[in-house]
Design a protein around this motif. Structure first.
Motif, mmCIF file in Angstrom:
data_model
loop_
_atom_site.group_PDB
_atom_site.id
_atom_site.type_symbol
_atom_site.label_atom_id
_atom_site.label_comp_id
_atom_site.label_asym_id
_atom_site.label_seq_id
_atom_site.Cartn_x
_atom_site.Cartn_y
_atom_site.Cartn_z
ATOM 1 N N ASN A 1 43.221 37.490 55.278
ATOM 2 C CA ASN A 1 41.797 37.193 55.422
ATOM 3 C C ASN A 1 41.177 36.522 54.201
ATOM 4 O O ASN A 1 39.977 36.311 54.161
ATOM 5 C CB ASN A 1 41.016 38.461 55.770
ATOM 6 C CG ASN A 1 40.714 38.514 57.252
ATOM 7 O OD1 ASN A 1 41.557 38.176 58.075
ATOM 8 N ND2 ASN A 1 39.508 38.925 57.601
ATOM 9 N N ARG B 1 37.399 35.045 55.055
ATOM 10 C CA ARG B 1 36.965 35.007 56.451
ATOM 11 C C ARG B 1 36.029 36.180 56.711
ATOM 12 O O ARG B 1 36.323 37.321 56.343
ATOM 13 C CB ARG B 1 38.165 35.082 57.385
ATOM 14 C CG ARG B 1 37.779 35.116 58.860
ATOM 15 C CD ARG B 1 38.981 35.186 59.771
ATOM 16 N NE ARG B 1 38.584 35.331 61.158
ATOM 17 C CZ ARG B 1 39.434 35.393 62.185
ATOM 18 N NH1 ARG B 1 40.744 35.301 61.966
ATOM 19 N NH2 ARG B 1 38.982 35.534 63.416
ATOM 20 N N ASP C 1 34.226 36.571 60.047
ATOM 21 C CA ASP C 1 34.180 37.003 61.446
ATOM 22 C C ASP C 1 35.428 37.807 61.778
ATOM 23 O O ASP C 1 36.436 37.749 61.081
ATOM 24 C CB ASP C 1 34.032 35.809 62.386
ATOM 25 C CG ASP C 1 35.179 34.823 62.261
ATOM 26 O OD1 ASP C 1 35.494 34.431 61.114
ATOM 27 O OD2 ASP C 1 35.780 34.432 63.277
ATOM 28 N N VAL D 1 42.527 33.816 57.695
ATOM 29 C CA VAL D 1 41.430 32.943 57.289
ATOM 30 C C VAL D 1 41.449 31.618 58.041
ATOM 31 O O VAL D 1 40.388 31.043 58.343
ATOM 32 C CB VAL D 1 41.490 32.727 55.753
ATOM 33 C CG1 VAL D 1 42.741 31.986 55.342
ATOM 34 C CG2 VAL D 1 40.256 32.015 55.245
ATOM 35 N N GLY E 1 39.523 31.616 61.552
ATOM 36 C CA GLY E 1 38.178 32.133 61.626
ATOM 37 C C GLY E 1 37.148 31.133 62.089
ATOM 38 O O GLY E 1 37.446 29.985 62.439
ATOM 39 N N ASN E 2 35.881 31.589 62.069
ATOM 40 C CA ASN E 2 34.740 30.743 62.421
ATOM 41 C C ASN E 2 33.593 30.859 61.418
ATOM 42 O O ASN E 2 32.592 30.167 61.552
ATOM 43 C CB ASN E 2 34.209 31.089 63.808
ATOM 44 C CG ASN E 2 35.230 30.822 64.894
ATOM 45 O OD1 ASN E 2 35.786 31.744 65.482
ATOM 46 N ND2 ASN E 2 35.492 29.547 65.154
ATOM 47 N N TRP F 1 32.917 31.698 56.984
ATOM 48 C CA TRP F 1 33.582 31.922 55.706
ATOM 49 C C TRP F 1 32.584 31.886 54.551
ATOM 50 O O TRP F 1 31.508 31.289 54.652
ATOM 51 C CB TRP F 1 34.631 30.841 55.436
ATOM 52 C CG TRP F 1 35.656 30.667 56.504
ATOM 53 C CD1 TRP F 1 36.884 31.251 56.587
ATOM 54 C CD2 TRP F 1 35.544 29.832 57.658
ATOM 55 N NE1 TRP F 1 37.539 30.832 57.713
ATOM 56 C CE2 TRP F 1 36.744 29.958 58.400
ATOM 57 C CE3 TRP F 1 34.549 28.982 58.143
ATOM 58 C CZ2 TRP F 1 36.973 29.270 59.570
ATOM 59 C CZ3 TRP F 1 34.763 28.292 59.322
ATOM 60 C CH2 TRP F 1 35.972 28.435 60.026
ATOM 61 N N THR G 1 30.114 27.807 58.758
ATOM 62 C CA THR G 1 30.630 28.213 60.065
ATOM 63 C C THR G 1 31.148 26.985 60.785
ATOM 64 O O THR G 1 30.800 25.847 60.455
ATOM 65 C CB THR G 1 29.536 28.864 60.926
ATOM 66 O OG1 THR G 1 28.469 27.931 61.115
ATOM 67 C CG2 THR G 1 29.008 30.136 60.292
ATOM 68 N N PHE H 1 38.739 25.726 59.663
ATOM 69 C CA PHE H 1 38.502 26.316 58.346
ATOM 70 C C PHE H 1 38.250 25.230 57.300
ATOM 71 O O PHE H 1 37.175 25.125 56.706
ATOM 72 C CB PHE H 1 39.718 27.185 58.011
ATOM 73 C CG PHE H 1 39.851 27.635 56.586
ATOM 74 C CD1 PHE H 1 38.757 28.132 55.893
ATOM 75 C CD2 PHE H 1 41.087 27.599 55.959
ATOM 76 C CE1 PHE H 1 38.899 28.562 54.578
ATOM 77 C CE2 PHE H 1 41.238 28.032 54.660
ATOM 78 C CZ PHE H 1 40.145 28.507 53.964
ATOM 79 N N THR I 1 35.745 21.813 53.085
ATOM 80 C CA THR I 1 35.318 22.679 54.176
ATOM 81 C C THR I 1 34.996 21.837 55.407
ATOM 82 O O THR I 1 34.623 20.664 55.303
ATOM 83 C CB THR I 1 34.086 23.491 53.764
ATOM 84 O OG1 THR I 1 33.029 22.602 53.392
ATOM 85 C CG2 THR I 1 34.410 24.403 52.594
ATOM 86 N N ASP J 1 40.753 44.237 56.407
ATOM 87 C CA ASP J 1 40.412 42.827 56.310
ATOM 88 C C ASP J 1 39.259 42.576 55.345
ATOM 89 O O ASP J 1 38.745 41.456 55.274
ATOM 90 C CB ASP J 1 40.052 42.266 57.688
ATOM 91 C CG ASP J 1 41.289 42.089 58.566
ATOM 92 O OD1 ASP J 1 42.390 41.955 57.998
ATOM 93 O OD2 ASP J 1 41.148 42.088 59.800
#
Length: 908
Positions: free
Chosen positions: A185, A229, A231, A237, A240-241, A243, A258, A262, A280, A333
């Protein structure tokens, strides 16, 4: 258009050597020395309809060209460039002007792509359709227009002569292992934070080296960014959605975002791109500039005191007395970072809440009492911020929302943060849960990776003095690990060891000496920043990463890491892709050593670029020992307290070099930080040997043989080859202050990966090696683990070398046959010079074949004396020989060496 199979750069780059002169035009010559044998190829390669695939290029011409161009521009361009722009490896094959070695017809090029040749790695992740697409693109784009002599005209007779088959192989598919892996994570890396609609990156290019610096003063780089991460869900990581990134140099939250995806994965150890760091991807909700987050408790000032580079950026951590990153706790996590500001200890974790379908990013801080007021910049003015808890207040100051903490009392607070203009946050803060106590999350947690994986050991049965066991990792792991193995060491119980991978993992591996035919693998750490060395000291694990020297702590006895202690984070990290922290060794006093590479094709920005670095036993002090390295792959500590550091061919390095390092020495890279004014050879320390690229494209770490089982090699020096997956013995001599010598390849098969690190296991006395293919290796496999066992057979290996004004002496491990030694026709001695300049590498100059007028066996029956009247100091020498050992077996070999000085020998 078909989806493109994009492997790593080391698997897709079209490599340095394509050639000079076709083998034949109707297919690759049978006696060409390809990297892979036909038996190594997948079964479908034996039944490919080459004629059909080539004919189909006409029907799908546009699609084929687009596919080939996509592969070339995304991966191959890094090294090869194009007619307008030099690639990052200027000696890489230039399709618009060079001449093919293995043949210029499509099938010959296909064979080179498939099986590899010289410095060209086999393209194991390309399907046959994709290989012909890239061939089609090269032919139509470069060869036909700019290099017509290398453009082969296809006719019916040529097609009829191709090998017949009935399949086109597997269908192309999307393949992005770097994006599919479960890193855990969090993942530490250098990240650039950008929002939707960000402008294209500025990337300086051109034929003139060094390249100019980009203007990145206002870019938001988290050079030591801990991406977390927020969510829920599986996959770590990368899956995810939402960070947040914490920058442990400046102890700031660099930003939060978001979205679907990632990062863009643009980086040398992700998708293989050079000269770039990942950005990002998605909606950037807020960000903070690259400045200290906390004011200096002694002065109340936010002014940044760190080292300012030539491009006006500042790098490295804040002074310890101001603020200091202590490490990272993992609880399920959850990620909890620990740091100090002044005398206050702070624990901080990150979270995600929701109000009115809008994400609310949270920072929970437990702050111990301070003797002075504390101030932290939370976010730029206009960002939506609210505070929950007691002991701190929010104010606006200098264009920022600032949190102030009163002295002499503990504070437990939660910051709520959202986009500028977000409505309802203050109301939501009244119902948000109270800030939690984080101390309970620092005592250890249930294992996140409880599975124990198993892999088979394939026992070697090779003839000769060495047998090689293949101990491949479990490539089918549930976390889709790439297993690009970059360091290993053993415990006191020598059946157990630890292995790190450059993808961020550490594995506890058992089964080395029990001889069960199997290894068990337990993932005990993850998410670290490009580990490239590991050491066990008093049963404690230390890992060298690009951002810090990490000490791993297990609090509850399950072996898995609960606390990643930042034992030393003095590293000066920039955004440049090339500045790896390589190798980890410890001297008798307990001090640590690693090598830090310089920027590629650019001048250094920070003093640490291109250096050998010492970290004190307690981790509190960092010292630069030597400078002037370009790409220093690892460290060896010698019995006399000196060091050996390898370096790679490139700018100011006409060839690869093995350096016997003195404290304070400069080793040649004039692009390094504050180089000497004298750029000639007299202004630098000379290497032990200039390693010819045909012998080894990329030397890695050296080590001393420490095993009686290795017989006459015990106490000798070995060099590992990342470029070609080989192991060399290094015979050398010392004349005055200069060490000089050469390399001789051990008679073992080439490994399927580049070889990075090696350790002798005290339990069985054998050599264990781990390796990877991630940048610039010719070997196709992503990662591997190996054992070389010495068996009771004659070696007849040269272990001593002496250059005298009369000729050369070579000393061997075994007794030799005097009659075969005395025949001067059994020797060929060649020499050449190199030209050291700012250009990348060097061709040979002044090549000569020297006459051997006499050869004799010395009285020890193991040493050959070659009388060479024209001998003189030389950059490069090769001594080829064909002799017999005492048993009468023929022994062929080649020693490649350098001569700086000629010694006296009154007994010659």
């Amino acid at each position: 258009m078909n989806k493109i199979l994009l492997g790593l750069k080391s698997l897709l780059v079209l490599a340095v050597v394509y050639g000079c002169g076709p083998a034949k035009q109707d297919g690759a010559e049978a006696n060409v020395s390809f990297t892979l044998q036909e038996s190594d190829l997948p079964d479908y390669e034996k039944n490919i309809d080459h004629s059909g695939l080539i004919n189909a290029l006409g029907d799908r011409h546009g699609e084929s060209i687009r596919t080939g161009e996509h592969i070339y521009n995304n991966v191959c361009f890094n090294c090869h460039g194009n007619p307008e722009q030099v690639g990052s490896i200027p000696t890489a094959f230039k399709f618009w002007e060079d001449t093919f070695k293995v043949g210029k017809d499509p099938y010959s090029i296909y064979q080179t792509l498939t099986r590899g040749y010289g410095s060209m790695p086999p393209q194991v992740n390309l399907t046959p359709v994709e290989k012909y697409d890239i061939i089609n693109y090269l032919r139509e784009t470069f060869l036909q227009k700019d290099n017509p002599e290398q453009y082969f005209d296809i006719d019916s007779a040529y097609l009829a002569g191709l090998p017949t088959g009935s399949t086109k192989g597997p269908e192309p598919k999307e393949f992005k292992p770097w994006a599919e892996m479960d890193y855990g994570n969090f993942l530490i890396n250098t990240y650039e934070l950008v929002g939707i609609g960000a402008p294209e990156r500025e990337r300086s290019t051109g034929p003139v080296q060094p390249l100019k610096d980009e203007n990145f003063v206002n870019n938001n780089f988290a050079y030591k960014g801990i991406a977390v991460r927020l969510d829920q869900g599986e996959g770590g990581v990368a899956a995810g959605n939402a960070w947040m990134i914490f920058d442990h140099d400046l102890l700031r939250v660099a930003g939060a975002w978001t979205g679907e995806g990632f990062i863009d994965w643009e980086a040398i150890l992700f998708n293989g791109k050079h000269n770039i760091s990942p950005r990002t991807v998605g909606d950037l909700h807020f960000e903070n500039p690259v400045v200290p987050a906390w004011a200096n408790p002694a002065t109340g000032s936010f002014e940044d005191p760190r080292f300012m580079a030539r491009d006006k950026r500042r790098f490295g951590p804040l002074p310890r007395e101001w603020a200091h990153y202590k490490g990272l706790y993992q609880f399920n996590d959850r990620v909890i970072v620990s740091y100090t500001v002044g005398k206050s200890r702070i624990l901080e974790t990150f979270g995600l809440e929701t109000t009115a379908d809008q994400p609310v990013f949270t920072r929970t801080l437990n702050i111990s009492p301070s003797d002075k007021p504390l101030k932290m910049r939370v976010a730029p003015k206009g960002t939506s911020v609210a505070l929950v808890g007691e002991g701190a207040v929010l104010k606006e100051q200098g264009g920022f929302v600032v949190m102030e903490v009163a002295p002499s009392q503990a504070a437990k607070i939660k910051l709520l943060m959202g986009k500028p203009g977000m409505t309802g946050l203050q109301t939501y803060a009244q119902t948000s849960s109270a800030p939690e106590s984080l101390e309970l999350l620092t005592k250890g947690a249930p294992a996140r990776y409880p599975q124990r994986l198993t892999s088979e050991i394939t026992q070697g049965t090779q003839d000769g003095p060495f047998q090689v066991d293949i101990m491949n990792p479990p490539f089918d792991s549930p976390w889709k690990n790439q297993f690009r193995l970059s360091g290993l060491d053993f415990y006191k119980d020598t059946n157990k060891g630890v292995i790190c991978s450059t993808d961020g993992d550490v594995w506890l591996v058992e089964g080395f000496t029990e001889n069960t035919g199997k290894l068990s693998w337990q993932r005990i750490a993850s998410g670290m920043f490009q580990p490239l060395g590991i050491k066990v000291i008093d049963e404690e694990i230390f890992v060298i990463c690009r951002d810090q020297l990490v000490k791993l702590h297990d609090f509850n006895g399950d072996n898995e890491t609960d606390f990643y202690e930042s034992f030393n984070n003095d590293h000066q990290v920039t955004d440049h892709f090339h500045e790896f922290a390589m190798g980890l060794q410890v001297d008798k006093e307990g001090n640590f050593y690693y090598a830090k590479s310089a920027r590629h094709a650019r001048e250094a920005l920070v003093p640490q670029h291109g250096t050998l670095i010492k970290v004190s036993k307690d981790g509190l002090k960092t010292e630069i020992i030597a400078t002037g390295f370009r790409a220093a792959n690892g460290v060896c500590i010698n019995p006399d307290g000196t060091f050996i550091v390898t370096d790679q061919e490139g700018h100011w390095n006409p060839m690869n070099r093995i350096n016997w390092v003195k404290k304070g020495g400069f080793y040649g890279n004039m692009f390094g930080y504050n180089p000497p004014t004298d750029s000639t050879e007299s202004g630098m320390e000379q290497p032990l040997v200039w390693v010819e690229r045909d012998r080894d494209q990329s030397p890695s770490e050296l080590l001393w043989v420490d095993s009686k089982k290795w017989g006459a090699l015990n106490g000798k020096l070995l060099n590992l080859s990342y470029g070609y997956g080989k192991v060399f013995v290094v015979p050398f001599e010392k004349l005055g202050d200069q060490v000089q010598g050469g390399i001789f390849e051990l008679p073992v098969p080439r490994f399927s990966t580049g070889v990075m690190r090696g350790r002798f296991n005290p339990g069985d006395g054998q050599l264990y090696l781990c390796g990877l293919s991630a940048w610039g290796s010719t070997q196709p496999q992503l990662g591997g683990l190996y054992r070389i066992r010495k068996v009771e057979k004659p070696m007849t290996i040269p272990v001593g070398i002496h250059a005298t004004k009369y000729g050369m002496k070579l000393s061997f491990t075994d007794l030799l046959d005097a009659g075969s030694v005395q025949d001067i026709s059994h020797y060929t001695v060649k020499t050449w010079d190199l030209l050291r300049s700012r250009k990348y590498g060097s061709k040979h100059y002044n090549e000569q074949t020297l006459t051997v007028t006499k050869a004799e066996l010395d009285k020890d029956k193991k040493t050959i004396k070659l009388t060479i009247p024209d001998i003189k100091p030389t950059w490069g020498m090769e001594i080829q020989y064909e002799i017999k050992n005492k048993e009468g077996s023929t022994v062929e070999g080649l020693v490649q060496n350098t001569i700086h000085q000629l010694g006296e020998d009154s007994a010659w």
